[in-house]
Write a protein that holds these residues in place. Structure first.
Motif, PDB file in Angstrom:
ATOM      1  N   SER A  27       7.773  -2.759   5.958  1.00  0.00           N
ATOM      2  CA  SER A  27       6.525  -1.997   5.999  1.00  0.00           C
ATOM      3  C   SER A  27       6.243  -1.632   7.457  1.00  0.00           C
ATOM      4  O   SER A  27       6.779  -2.257   8.378  1.00  0.00           O
ATOM      5  CB  SER A  27       5.392  -2.832   5.439  1.00  0.00           C
ATOM      6  OG  SER A  27       4.989  -3.804   6.371  1.00  0.00           O
ATOM      7  N   GLY A  28       5.370  -0.623   7.642  1.00  0.00           N
ATOM      8  CA  GLY A  28       5.103  -0.090   8.981  1.00  0.00           C
ATOM      9  C   GLY A  28       4.694  -1.159   9.990  1.00  0.00           C
ATOM     10  O   GLY A  28       5.223  -1.224  11.103  1.00  0.00           O
ATOM     11  N   GLY A  29       3.764  -2.008   9.608  1.00  0.00           N
ATOM     12  CA  GLY A  29       3.268  -3.025  10.530  1.00  0.00           C
ATOM     13  C   GLY A  29       4.352  -4.028  10.888  1.00  0.00           C
ATOM     14  O   GLY A  29       4.431  -4.511  12.025  1.00  0.00           O
TER      15      GLY A  29
ATOM     16  N   LEU B  84      -3.833   9.784   2.280  1.00  0.00           N
ATOM     17  CA  LEU B  84      -3.678   9.693   3.727  1.00  0.00           C
ATOM     18  C   LEU B  84      -3.269   8.270   4.084  1.00  0.00           C
ATOM     19  O   LEU B  84      -4.061   7.344   3.968  1.00  0.00           O
ATOM     20  CB  LEU B  84      -5.002  10.044   4.427  1.00  0.00           C
ATOM     21  CG  LEU B  84      -5.550  11.450   4.188  1.00  0.00           C
ATOM     22  CD1 LEU B  84      -6.979  11.577   4.717  1.00  0.00           C
ATOM     23  CD2 LEU B  84      -4.671  12.491   4.858  1.00  0.00           C
ATOM     24  N   ASP B  85      -2.009   8.090   4.478  1.00  0.00           N
ATOM     25  CA  ASP B  85      -1.503   6.755   4.803  1.00  0.00           C
ATOM     26  C   ASP B  85      -1.595   6.535   6.312  1.00  0.00           C
ATOM     27  O   ASP B  85      -0.800   7.065   7.073  1.00  0.00           O
ATOM     28  CB  ASP B  85      -0.051   6.618   4.314  1.00  0.00           C
ATOM     29  CG  ASP B  85       0.431   5.164   4.305  1.00  0.00           C
ATOM     30  OD1 ASP B  85      -0.272   4.297   4.863  1.00  0.00           O
ATOM     31  OD2 ASP B  85       1.513   4.909   3.745  1.00  0.00           O
ATOM     32  N   GLU B  86      -2.583   5.789   6.732  1.00  0.00           N
ATOM     33  CA  GLU B  86      -2.858   5.520   8.156  1.00  0.00           C
ATOM     34  C   GLU B  86      -2.864   6.796   8.999  1.00  0.00           C
ATOM     35  O   GLU B  86      -2.146   6.910   9.989  1.00  0.00           O
ATOM     36  CB  GLU B  86      -1.865   4.490   8.716  1.00  0.00           C
ATOM     37  CG  GLU B  86      -1.959   3.162   7.994  1.00  0.00           C
ATOM     38  CD  GLU B  86      -1.280   2.028   8.737  1.00  0.00           C
ATOM     39  OE1 GLU B  86      -1.372   1.985   9.960  1.00  0.00           O
ATOM     40  OE2 GLU B  86      -0.659   1.192   8.058  1.00  0.00           O
ATOM     41  N   PRO B  87      -3.715   7.761   8.615  1.00  0.00           N
ATOM     42  CA  PRO B  87      -3.669   9.063   9.289  1.00  0.00           C
ATOM     43  C   PRO B  87      -4.145   9.020  10.731  1.00  0.00           C
ATOM     44  O   PRO B  87      -3.760   9.876  11.521  1.00  0.00           O
ATOM     45  CB  PRO B  87      -4.619   9.921   8.448  1.00  0.00           C
ATOM     46  CG  PRO B  87      -5.588   8.949   7.873  1.00  0.00           C
ATOM     47  CD  PRO B  87      -4.784   7.715   7.601  1.00  0.00           C
TER      48      PRO B  87
ATOM     49  N   LYS C 115       0.818  -1.214   0.000  1.00  0.00           N
ATOM     50  CA  LYS C 115       0.000   0.000   0.000  1.00  0.00           C
ATOM     51  C   LYS C 115       0.855   1.268   0.000  1.00  0.00           C
ATOM     52  O   LYS C 115       0.671   2.152  -0.833  1.00  0.00           O
ATOM     53  CB  LYS C 115      -0.928   0.017   1.239  1.00  0.00           C
ATOM     54  CG  LYS C 115      -1.807  -1.197   1.367  1.00  0.00           C
ATOM     55  CD  LYS C 115      -2.619  -1.166   2.647  1.00  0.00           C
ATOM     56  CE  LYS C 115      -1.795  -1.200   3.911  1.00  0.00           C
ATOM     57  NZ  LYS C 115      -1.096  -2.438   4.225  1.00  0.00           N
ATOM     58  N   SER C 116       1.801   1.342   0.952  1.00  0.00           N
ATOM     59  CA  SER C 116       2.621   2.565   1.031  1.00  0.00           C
ATOM     60  C   SER C 116       3.482   2.709  -0.216  1.00  0.00           C
ATOM     61  O   SER C 116       3.678   3.822  -0.724  1.00  0.00           O
ATOM     62  CB  SER C 116       3.505   2.552   2.274  1.00  0.00           C
ATOM     63  OG  SER C 116       2.711   2.576   3.437  1.00  0.00           O
ATOM     64  N   THR C 117       3.989   1.581  -0.711  1.00  0.00           N
ATOM     65  CA  THR C 117       4.814   1.647  -1.920  1.00  0.00           C
ATOM     66  C   THR C 117       4.006   2.236  -3.078  1.00  0.00           C
ATOM     67  O   THR C 117       4.475   3.130  -3.791  1.00  0.00           O
ATOM     68  CB  THR C 117       5.320   0.231  -2.297  1.00  0.00           C
ATOM     69  OG1 THR C 117       5.980  -0.319  -1.167  1.00  0.00           O
ATOM     70  CG2 THR C 117       6.252   0.265  -3.482  1.00  0.00           C
TER      71      THR C 117
ATOM     72  N   HIS D 123       2.190  11.058   5.011  1.00  0.00           N
ATOM     73  CA  HIS D 123       2.884   9.769   5.072  1.00  0.00           C
ATOM     74  C   HIS D 123       2.592   9.007   6.359  1.00  0.00           C
ATOM     75  O   HIS D 123       2.188   9.580   7.351  1.00  0.00           O
ATOM     76  CB  HIS D 123       4.397   9.982   4.941  1.00  0.00           C
ATOM     77  CG  HIS D 123       4.786  10.412   3.573  1.00  0.00           C
ATOM     78  ND1 HIS D 123       5.041   9.512   2.579  1.00  0.00           N
ATOM     79  CD2 HIS D 123       4.899  11.641   3.030  1.00  0.00           C
ATOM     80  CE1 HIS D 123       5.322  10.186   1.474  1.00  0.00           C
ATOM     81  NE2 HIS D 123       5.245  11.478   1.720  1.00  0.00           N
ATOM     82  N   GLN D 124       2.850   7.697   6.261  1.00  0.00           N
ATOM     83  CA  GLN D 124       2.608   6.825   7.409  1.00  0.00           C
ATOM     84  C   GLN D 124       3.455   7.253   8.610  1.00  0.00           C
ATOM     85  O   GLN D 124       2.982   7.260   9.736  1.00  0.00           O
ATOM     86  CB  GLN D 124       2.955   5.387   6.994  1.00  0.00           C
ATOM     87  CG  GLN D 124       2.605   4.329   8.001  1.00  0.00           C
ATOM     88  CD  GLN D 124       2.689   2.930   7.386  1.00  0.00           C
ATOM     89  OE1 GLN D 124       3.079   2.753   6.245  1.00  0.00           O
ATOM     90  NE2 GLN D 124       2.316   1.938   8.166  1.00  0.00           N
ATOM     91  N   GLU D 125       4.717   7.610   8.348  1.00  0.00           N
ATOM     92  CA  GLU D 125       5.581   8.019   9.446  1.00  0.00           C
ATOM     93  C   GLU D 125       5.674   9.541   9.460  1.00  0.00           C
ATOM     94  O   GLU D 125       5.806  10.172   8.421  1.00  0.00           O
ATOM     95  CB  GLU D 125       6.993   7.434   9.272  1.00  0.00           C
ATOM     96  CG  GLU D 125       7.035   5.926   9.117  1.00  0.00           C
ATOM     97  CD  GLU D 125       6.585   5.173  10.371  1.00  0.00           C
ATOM     98  OE1 GLU D 125       6.567   5.782  11.461  1.00  0.00           O
ATOM     99  OE2 GLU D 125       6.244   3.990  10.244  1.00  0.00           O
TER     100      GLU D 125
HETATM  101 MG   LIG Z   1       2.376   1.136   4.883  1.00  0.00          MG
END
Ligand SMILES: [Mg+2]
Ligand SMILES: Nc1ncnc2c1ncn2[C@@H]1O[C@H](COP(=O)(O)OP(=O)(O)OP(=O)(O)O)[C@@H](O)[C@H]1O
Length: 503
Positions: free
Chosen positions: A399-401, A167-170, A45-47, A87-89
């Motif tokens: 990835s974040g998770g 919005l990546d995991e806002p 997803k983020s990619t 971004h997620q981060e």
């Molecule tokens: Mg991600």
């Protein structure tokens, strides 16, 4: 009436060494819709969003904006084309003010190259006021909580006047009221014809605010669907490729001896008179709204912050931890809510991260045994099903998770007797979440004391055998498993009175 397609991605491929992150992915985004992008941790997803946002280049494929092919060479190109990105981060400059962060890169001076700070602050204040937080434009970012920093990231993207907002995991570190404010903002943007790409692992959010969903699995496109035509169960099964029936493991069956007893712990101006105990075989939950000082209590018990009064008895003995190191030596671990700042060394390899807190287990005569280090890291990666290529990879390439899983692996590595887990499954997909939950129950059955601090009420209710609810630094209620419900917890969480407490 079908709205027109504003963004269309076609045949996107992206490989990293050892990983094919995206294979022939496509989807369409229509004008004025909120489009969810979902998939397990590492699904891509983020990619994919980083490609749409000009952060990375695809190996092949097309991005069509308003039916015209575009090629982005930088995030600025995407921004200029009307694509805003959260971004997620969090990636703000900690030493600059909120307003400077929001307008960074776009600040123009007047003819004398003087910046009009009051104008900057005024404009930033206008958008910030939408969120009803106490954030002022003049605040230095590093003084803000993670939740407030996330708000600043969102405000920054909104200030761009974009046509498409990613919005990546806002909401992963927003408080309840900030999440509500974001949803109102999203509704307003939608009404103005702005399209939103929304990544989240929270099914309830997706079904509340999204119009359509694209599902990715292992870097492949699985399906695009209209939200009103489907159910969360269908989405989950498409996402993980199997049915998940039991979301939570069974509750405790056997509680044995006491591990820790906390009596009247007080840190002036932060929390007051906190008492609780944990026995082997049970999972204790700490619930409360964000800001109720749950994290502060965990930090104090672990010796990270000092208290003004109160006692901690661990394994039957009165203890006073002068530092976190003291607590770790006794087998107490604290899994932090903010993996980026406190939990992970992003530039180090996965194996270094996992073994960082248990070096003695992989070394002999103070020299690290490379083989032992690798085996140790591999065994935890397998246990937690961390999606990786090999353990020498940098933590930042996950990835974040999966980064969150590394933090969990790191603390399990010290064989803790008691572990405080602050928002342990934040950013973790449904499948992996249920694996982590099963693992926590197993650890608890083996006699490890577990404390879960979580803002997700289903997680608290599904996992805990007893829950203390905090509000404004006090315990306002204690609930046994049989009395756990969202209503009960919320009543205590919103209360400022103590309703008496059990141990
Ligand atoms: Mg991600
Ligand atoms: N810089 C990189 N180097 C190597 N591999 C990478 C890099 N960035 C991403 N990957 C890999 O690409 C895959 C997709 O990662 P991505 O971050 O897009 O997942 P995601 O769907 O956003 O997951 P999450 O829900 O955990 O955020 C993962 O296997 C990840 O490890």
């Amino acid at each position: 009436m079908e709205q027109k397609t504003i963004l269309s991605v076609k045949g996107i491929n992206k490989s990293y060494p050892g990983t094919k992150a995206l294979t022939d992915v496509h989807f369409d985004l229509r004008q004025g819709e909120v489009h969810a992008l979902i998939g397990e941790n590492g699904a891509g997803k983020s990619t994919l969003m980083n490609i749409v946002g000009g952060v990375i280049k695809p190996d092949s494929g097309q991005i069509m904006l308003n039916c015209k092919e575009v090629k982005f060479h930088s995030p600025k190109d995407a921004q200029d084309a009307g694509i805003g990105f959260v971004h997620q981060e969090i990636a703000l400059c900690p030493h600059m003010t909120v307003a400077e962060n929001i307008y960074m890169g776009r600040i123009k001076g007047n003819i004398l190259s003087m910046l009009d700070f009051s104008e900057l602050n005024r404009k930033a204040g206008e958008i910030l006021s939408l969120f009803k937080t106490g954030i002022t434009p003049q605040t230095i970012v590093r003084k803000l909580t993670v939740a407030d920093q996330q708000v600043v990231e969102i405000v920054k993207a909104l200030s761009l006047d974009c046509k498409i907002l990613v919005l990546d995991e806002p909401t992963s570190s927003l408080t309840e009221s900030e999440t509500e404010a974001l949803f109102v903002t999203i509704a307003n943007l939608k009404a103005r014809g702005i399209s939103i790409l929304y990544i989240s692992h929270k099914m309830s959010e997706i079904f509340r605010i999204c119009d359509s969903i694209t599902i990715l699995r292992d870097g492949h496109f699985i399906d695009s669907l209209k939200v009103k035509e489907i159910s969360p169960e269908i989405v989950i099964s498409k996402m993980v490729g199997r049915n998940i029936t039991n979301l939570y493991p069974p509750k405790s069956t056997k509680v044995t001896e006491k591990i820790i007893e906390v009596r009247n712990l007080t840190r002036k101006g932060v929390f007051n008179n906190i008492s609780f105990e944990i026995s082997k075989g049970e999972i204790l939950g700490i619930a409360g709204l964000v800001g109720s000082k749950r994290t502060e209590v965990a930090r104090a018990v672990c010796g990270i912050d000092q208290v003004d009064s109160g006692e901690v008895h661990f394994e039957g003995e009165k203890v006073h931890f002068k530092s976190y190191r003291d607590a770790i030596k006794r087998g107490i671990a604290y899994l932090t809510e903010d993996r980026k700042i406190e939990g992970l060394f992003l530039n180090l390899s996965i194996k270094k991260n996992i073994t960082a807190s248990c070096l003695e287990k992989v070394s002999k005569f103070k020299i690290i045994n490379a083989g032992a280090e690798k085996n140790w890291a591999n065994s935890f990666s397998e246990k937690l099903r961390i999606k990786l290529y090999n353990v020498n990879q940098k933590a930042s390439s996950l990835s974040g998770g999966n980064q969150q899983k590394i933090v969990i692996a790191k603390w399990l590595s010290i064989n803790p007797k008691l572990i405080f887990m602050d928002e342990p499954t934040r950013g973790i997909d449904v499948g992996a979440k249920s694996e982590i939950h099963d693992m926590l129950r197993k650890l608890s059955d083996e006699g490890i004391g577990i404390v879960i601090i979580s803002s997700e009420l289903p997680e608290i209710i599904g996992m805990c055998d007893r829950v203390i609810v905090m509000s404004e630094g006090r315990i306002t209620g204690v609930l046994d498993a049989k009395d756990l419900s969202e209503e009960h917890i919320m009543t205590y969480a919103a209360s400022s009175q103590e309703h008496g407490f059990a141990g």
